[in-house]
Design an enzyme around this catalytic site. Structure first.
Site, PDB file in Angstrom:
ATOM      1  N   ALA A  73     -44.862 -79.477-109.365  1.00 16.33           N
ATOM      2  CA  ALA A  73     -44.609 -78.060-109.631  1.00 16.33           C
ATOM      3  C   ALA A  73     -44.217 -77.403-108.316  1.00 16.33           C
ATOM      4  O   ALA A  73     -44.469 -77.954-107.245  1.00 16.33           O
ATOM      5  CB  ALA A  73     -45.875 -77.422-110.170  1.00 16.33           C
ATOM      6  N   GLY A 112     -46.777 -82.544-111.130  1.00 16.01           N
ATOM      7  CA  GLY A 112     -46.055 -82.199-112.363  1.00 16.01           C
ATOM      8  C   GLY A 112     -44.871 -83.116-112.613  1.00 16.01           C
ATOM      9  O   GLY A 112     -44.484 -83.351-113.763  1.00 16.01           O
ATOM     10  N   GLU A 115     -46.277 -86.029-114.236  1.00 12.40           N
ATOM     11  CA  GLU A 115     -46.702 -85.616-115.589  1.00 12.40           C
ATOM     12  C   GLU A 115     -45.497 -85.557-116.540  1.00 12.40           C
ATOM     13  O   GLU A 115     -45.612 -85.913-117.715  1.00 12.40           O
ATOM     14  CB  GLU A 115     -47.420 -84.268-115.503  1.00 12.40           C
ATOM     15  N   GLU A 135     -52.689 -83.464-106.795  1.00 13.54           N
ATOM     16  CA  GLU A 135     -53.110 -82.066-106.948  1.00 13.54           C
ATOM     17  C   GLU A 135     -54.436 -81.769-106.237  1.00 13.54           C
ATOM     18  O   GLU A 135     -54.626 -80.667-105.707  1.00 13.54           O
ATOM     19  CB  GLU A 135     -53.251 -81.718-108.434  1.00 13.54           C
TER      20      GLU A 135
END
Ligand code: T1G
Length: 704
Positions: A73, A112, A115, A135
């Site tokens: 992200a 992310g 993911e 993270e």
């Protein structure tokens, strides 16, 4: 955190859909690391929808341009209201797609980004790729399904390891674990398209992670894992939240598990710890940019290095360069010292081989780059010299005089001094422009921090080269100016002063160490002094005695302990007593010595609250940090934060001393400093002008 409507954007599309036969190739190009910003998410969603809707598309390949697949992200967005579409929505849409979606991974598919790949039905990667969920290093947990999908693909134990440790995993290992379906040799785009074609041809069933169940490798896997990380992750929130989230993957249906993950993620997103760790992430990158030296400043080519002095620091410094594949000439004044240094290096490598963290072949390669010598003349062609000899100005000047005479023009001459004046050392040569400090921290082959000290005559390309060298040898280099003790030791001296004052006023070594340990430091000042060796601090104190204030002079507790031959762990006793496994126990003799000292000094001992100990130890440092900023010894408060986090064990989840001060509020710090000025005297507790100014303006150091 409220969600807001998607604002209209003018930035050029970074995501395109191209049809290659019956394969829909989604190409993402969002430099520098394809971070999944709002724009990238929105465009990815749109390209996916178009590919799903296209009747001539049988399968979809997700491929990123540039150096890496999505690296996560966009961390910069975390301090702003989250904007739709969120990543959970995008990953859901990928997984629910009625056509096979294949992730084509190169570089580092992180957070992310991984993911997104886990939501795909298949994942292929080049051999050099890494995947991971780092993270926790940002004080977060995966927030887009990583804690629910990864355990379903690789099992609970492996998922816990990957998520809680946060270290990326090489593609080959990820394939063995079950997170990668195929390794693509050669061109990734073509390899992924061929893989997609095969999936269609074989009518392979879509493999949705959500449909799998997470394999639990034993009844106590969570409790045992939590136990195993307790020491290493002490004080951090995120690793323990991650365990809760992975546990939810084994106890709840998928969608409920996703909701649980999101709850935990959102709690951390607003947490102090995550704000601090996100600050550290960007600060670690910002310290590489130095004021007054443009990014494109040409640097000197460093192909060979010489290290002077084969003691603890010299041998550690030599290893940093050998580890990076750079030849090292190690110079000593006697064969005995030289042999001891080479032996130390061999011993450290041998223990790494024994632990399996290093191959013997690699050790041999590194040792083959080491050239021990007793002759200065062997340094005539080296590109960089780092001197690590006895910490005495006369000795340093003598050494730099010899280097000046023998080293080639353009060679960089650096000193590993911890305290001495770099300008004075430089002035003892005919080339002060090529001289600077490169201050390593013990053990030099382990500690990440490198304080590069630019002198008033050091030219920009020399500073830029030292910063680049720091990165090459895996350090976090910070550029600082010349002052007594530079940044780290100068601030540490204030904390040490207060710690000794607190001892004679009524505190004990155990109490002070506990307060700083509980704050998050790996150990308190007295346990640390015992580890480093009390004789080092004693020698330093004696060299500075005339410059100490009357009270510091009179506070000779360290002298009294050292005069008993107690130098800490290396003599089995210092502030603590140590058994043969170096386990520390408190020693009543030390408390008696401290109480007697207070009586001798006419000080009535009092019970000192933990909060006062914490404030005096931290605020004395922060106040000195403000002076360091005022004097321009560093350009930004984040430089100080990185020095303390990578050099002195300041807890990452507190962001560093200057970030911490901003969090508790400079007004609060100032009021406390003024309180201690009343009780302890202006000599030690006069607030820095910058601190007063910012506090009165209601600002923080980050705005200075
Ligand atoms: N967001 C924003 N900027 C980023 C970024 C990111 N994720 N990653 C890198 N940058 C910037 C960085 O600041 C620098 O900018 C430039 O890119 C180059 O980076 C929902 C919550 C990918 C291994 O933790 O580890 O996904 O300084 O100098 O050494 O579950 O960057 O040039 O202006 O580091 O080659 C998870 C973070 C996010 C990975 C490349 N992802 N990045 O290293 O280059 S949280 C991460 C890295 C998340 C989801 C959650 C490294 C790298 P500038 P660089 P590098």
């Amino acid at each position: 955190m409220p969600r807001t409507k998607t604002p209209a954007t003018t930035t050029p599309a970074t995501t395109t859909l191209r049809k290659v036969g019956r394969i829909g190739l989604i190409i993402v190009d969002h430099p520098p690391v394809n971070a999944l910003s709002q724009v990238a998410r929105r465009e990815l969603g749109e390209a996916l929808a178009a590919a799903v809707a296209a009747t001539d598309v049988a399968a979809i390949v997700l491929w990123c341009a540039g150096r890496t697949f999505f690296a996560g992200a966009d961390i910069r967005e975390f301090d702003k209201p989250l904007v739709e579409p969120g990543l959970p929505e995008i990953t859901q849409r990928i997984e629910d797609a009625p056509k096979p979606v294949i992730a084509a991974i190169h570089g580092t598919a992180l957070g992310g980004g991984f993911e997104v790949a886990l939501a795909c039905h298949f994942r292929v990667a080049v051999p050099s790729a890494y995947v991971g969920l780092p993270e926790v290093k940002l004080g977060l947990i995966p927030g887009a399904g990583g804690t629910q999908r990864l355990p379903r693909l690789v099992g609970v134990a492996a998922a816990l390891q990957i998520i809680v440790d946060g270290t990326p995993v090489p593609a080959a290992k990820a394939q063995v674990l079950g997170a990668i379906d195929a390794i693509v040799e050669g061109d990734l785009m073509n390899g992924a398209i061929a893989f997609a074609e095969q999936v269609v041809a074989d009518r392979r069933q879509l493999r949705r992670a959500r449909d799998l169940s997470a394999k639990v490798e034993g009844p106590n896997v969570f409790a045992e894992f939590e136990q195993s990380i307790a020491r290493k992750q002490r004080g951090f929130l995120a690793p323990f939240y991650a365990i809760k989230a992975v546990r939810a993957a084994t106890e709840l249906p998928f969608d409920e598990g996703l909701r649980r993950e999101r709850e935990l993620f959102m709690e951390l997103l607003d947490s102090q710890q995550s704000k601090a760790q996100r600050h550290v992430f960007f600060a670690e990158r910002a310290v590489a940019r130095i004021s007054g030296v443009p990014d494109l400043t040409p640097t000197r080519d460093i192909q060979s290095v010489a290290v002077l002095g084969a003691g603890t620091m010299g041998s550690g410094i030599a290893m940093c360069f050998l580890n990076a594949g750079i030849p090292v000439t190690l110079l000593e004044t006697s064969q005995e010292n030289l042999d001891r240094g080479v032996h130390t290096i061999r011993k450290i490598y041998a223990s790494s081989v024994a632990k399996g963290s290093l191959q013997q072949k690699e050790t041999d390669r590194r040792m083959s780059l080491l050239q021990p010598t007793l002759a200065y003349d062997d340094l005539r062609d080296v590109d960089l010299v780092i001197e690590a000899v006895f910490e005495d100005m006369a000795v340093k000047k003598d050494v730099f005089g010899k280097l000046d005479a023998v080293c080639k023009t353009g060679a960089i001459l650096a000193s590993n001094t911890s305290y001495l004046n770099i300008d004075e050392i430089a002035a003892s040569t005919t080339r002060p422009q090529d001289v600077l400090g490169m201050h390593f921290f013990s053990p030099a082959n382990v500690m990440k921090l490198l304080e590069n000290v630019r002198g008033e005559r050091t030219v920009p390309d020399v500073s830029a080269t030292a910063m680049k060298v720091g990165k090459t040898i895996g350090k976090v280099p910070v550029l600082v100016g010349v002052c007594d003790g530079f940044v780290g030791n100068r601030m540490l001296a204030k904390r040490t002063r207060e710690a000794y004052f607190l001892l004679e006023e009524g505190a004990t070594p155990q109490q002070i160490d506990r307060v700083l340990y509980d704050f998050g430091f790996p150990m308190g000042p007295f346990a640390m002094a015992d580890l480093a060796g009390l004789d080092i601090g004693w020698r330093n104190r004696k060299s500075k005695l005339e410059r100490l204030s009357p009270r510091e002079k009179a506070n000779n507790l360290l002298d009294k302990i050292c005069e008993l031959g107690r130098f800490g762990q290396k003599t089995g006793a210092g502030f603590y007593r140590y058994d043969d496994k170096r386990a520390a126990t408190s020693d009543p003799l030390i408390l008696e010595l401290i109480i007697a000292h207070s009586q001798e000094r006419g000080i009535t001992r009092r019970a000192i609250p933990d909060q006062e100990i914490l404030e005096r130890c931290l605020y004395s440092m922060i106040n000195e940090g403000a002076k360091i900023l005022e004097e321009g010894i560093v350009a930004r408060p984040l430089d100080i934060d990185i020095v303390w986090i990578h050099g002195f064990g300041f807890p990452t989840y507190r962001g560093g001393p200057m970030f911490y001060a901003d969090e508790i509020g400079l007004k609060t710090v100032l009021e406390a400093i003024r309180k201690y000025r009343e009780s302890l005297g202006a000599e030690y507790w006069t607030p820095a002008a910058l601190l007063e100014k910012l506090a009165e303006q209601g600002r923080g150091f980050d705005s200075s």
